[in-house]
Design an enzyme around this catalytic site. Structure first.
Site, PDB file in Angstrom:
ATOM      1  N   HIS A 149       0.862  -1.182   0.000  1.00 48.82           N
ATOM      2  CA  HIS A 149       0.000   0.000   0.000  1.00 48.82           C
ATOM      3  C   HIS A 149       0.892   1.222   0.000  1.00 48.82           C
ATOM      4  O   HIS A 149       2.105   1.132   0.195  1.00 48.82           O
ATOM      5  CB  HIS A 149      -0.938   0.015   1.206  1.00 48.82           C
ATOM      6  CG  HIS A 149      -0.231   0.028   2.534  1.00 48.82           C
ATOM      7  ND1 HIS A 149       0.455   1.124   3.015  1.00 48.82           N
ATOM      8  CD2 HIS A 149      -0.090  -0.933   3.474  1.00 48.82           C
ATOM      9  CE1 HIS A 149       0.967   0.848   4.204  1.00 48.82           C
ATOM     10  NE2 HIS A 149       0.670  -0.399   4.505  1.00 48.82           N
ATOM     11  N   ASP A 270      -1.775 -19.640  12.431  1.00 53.05           N
ATOM     12  CA  ASP A 270      -0.565 -20.223  13.021  1.00 53.05           C
ATOM     13  C   ASP A 270      -0.478 -19.888  14.515  1.00 53.05           C
ATOM     14  O   ASP A 270      -0.450 -18.710  14.888  1.00 53.05           O
ATOM     15  CB  ASP A 270       0.664 -19.676  12.292  1.00 53.05           C
ATOM     16  CG  ASP A 270       1.899 -20.494  12.576  1.00 53.05           C
ATOM     17  OD1 ASP A 270       2.398 -20.446  13.718  1.00 53.05           O
ATOM     18  OD2 ASP A 270       2.360 -21.194  11.664  1.00 53.05           O
ATOM     19  N   SER A 285       3.170  -5.068   7.001  1.00 50.20           N
ATOM     20  CA  SER A 285       2.742  -4.751   5.643  1.00 50.20           C
ATOM     21  C   SER A 285       3.828  -5.119   4.646  1.00 50.20           C
ATOM     22  O   SER A 285       4.980  -4.719   4.791  1.00 50.20           O
ATOM     23  CB  SER A 285       2.451  -3.257   5.503  1.00 50.20           C
ATOM     24  OG  SER A 285       1.117  -2.981   5.766  1.00 50.20           O
TER      25      SER A 285
END
Length: 323
Positions: A149, A270, A285
């Site tokens: 992003h 997980d 990110s």
């Protein structure tokens, strides 16, 4: 119910770029390593008052967050411009033009004279710095992508980056995420040298080139039609400094044309990652998503009210933005 989102990325050049074919399967290294990012633009923002001379700025009405536009009618876009304007004619006081929100404001300020020259009593920030995770590295082109992003400025708009640098970085500590309170990877630079040059900040990620690169086995990229709901893995660096893979589940696939960095809905399954971070946290990110041996995309956002879930972007959309 309206979903609250938080970017999982930043808290904040002259290059030769080889073109990429966004729809073609490429062999890319899915990295998952934390990296320091410094994106600069031509905007000088008041970041803090100086401990010694800060009262000078306060008395003149200069506020944290003000954007410095002119000094005595001279445009300023970097620290050198400020020094030159203050030293230009020695007249006191100087007239500052600042942007505060959407308005321009004029202030009169008398700089404090020091042995290093005149000072206006504030620290100025240019651009944004922080950490993210490297999604891919193309060994042939020396190209890499991170975040999945864009990086926004103080107003929330995409930062108009004029130049940028990438630095080696490590994870210092982890703040676990919990409902209503996103977690965060806290990192620091590892070495003073520039590791790569950034050339583009886009809504689909930040891209750069490096002559150093990252080791790893290159895998093919997945086309939109090859991505399925079900088990997948993400690669990231969260605890002891090593990159590890963790299990996730792709819950939903959105249209390929969606360009806001939310192409996939993910859930962390997980137990080790849930124990370490609580799910997806800021700083993750760019973490590459791998399914059936192919690079699918990157983690981009976390759902604030459920940190075990978040969004990802298709790798095809990142590559198209990098081209």
């Amino acid at each position: 119910m309206r979903r609250m989102l938080r970017s999982a990325g930043l808290l904040f050049v002259i290059v030769a770029v080889l073109p990429l074919q966004a729809k073609a399967a490429r062999l890319l290294v899915p990295v998952g390593k934390v990296i320091g990012l410094q994106l600069q633009n031509d905007v000088l923002t008041v970041a803090a008052y100086d401990d010694v001379f800060g009262e000078t700025a306060r008395s003149a009405g200069l506020k944290i967050g003000d954007e410095l536009v002119e000094i005595d009618g001279c445009d300023v876009s970097c620290a050198e411009d400020v020094r030159s304007a203050l030293n230009k004619d020695g007249q006191l006081p100087v007239n500052l033009t600042v942007r505060r929100g959407n308005k321009l404001t004029s202030l009169a300020l008398t700089p404090r004279q020091t042995e290093n020259g005149p000072r206006i009593g504030v620290y100025l920030r240019q651009g944004i710095s922080g950490i993210g995770t490297v999604t891919f590295y193309d060994p042939e082109a020396g190209l890499f992508g991170t975040l999945g992003h864009g990086v926004s400025d103080a107003s929330g708009s995409l930062l108009q980056m004029t130049r940028g640098s990438a630095y080696e970085a490590g994870v210092v500590s982890v703040k676990k995420g919990k409902p209503g309170e996103p977690g965060q990877l806290k990192g620091c630079a590892e070495g003073s040298g520039v590791y790569g040059d950034l050339f583009r900040n886009t809504p689909q990620g930040v891209f750069g080139t490096t002559r150093y690169g990252w080791e790893g086995t290159a895998v093919p990229t997945a086309a939109y039609g090859e991505i399925q709901t079900g088990p997948a893995r993400i690669r990231c660096q969260v605890t002891d400094g090593t990159v590890q893979e963790y299990s996730v589940e792709i819950l939903k696939i959105y249209p390929e044309t969606r360009t806001d960095g939310r192409n996939l809905l993910l859930k962390v399954t997980d137990p080790d990652l849930l124990q370490a971070t609580g799910g997806i946290v800021q700083g993750m990110s760019g973490s590459p998503i791998i399914q059936d041996g192919k690079l699918v995309g990157a983690v981009t956002h976390v759902l604030v009210n459920d940190p075990t879930r978040g969004y990802g972007i298709f790798i095809e959309n990142m590559l198209e933005a990098a081209a």
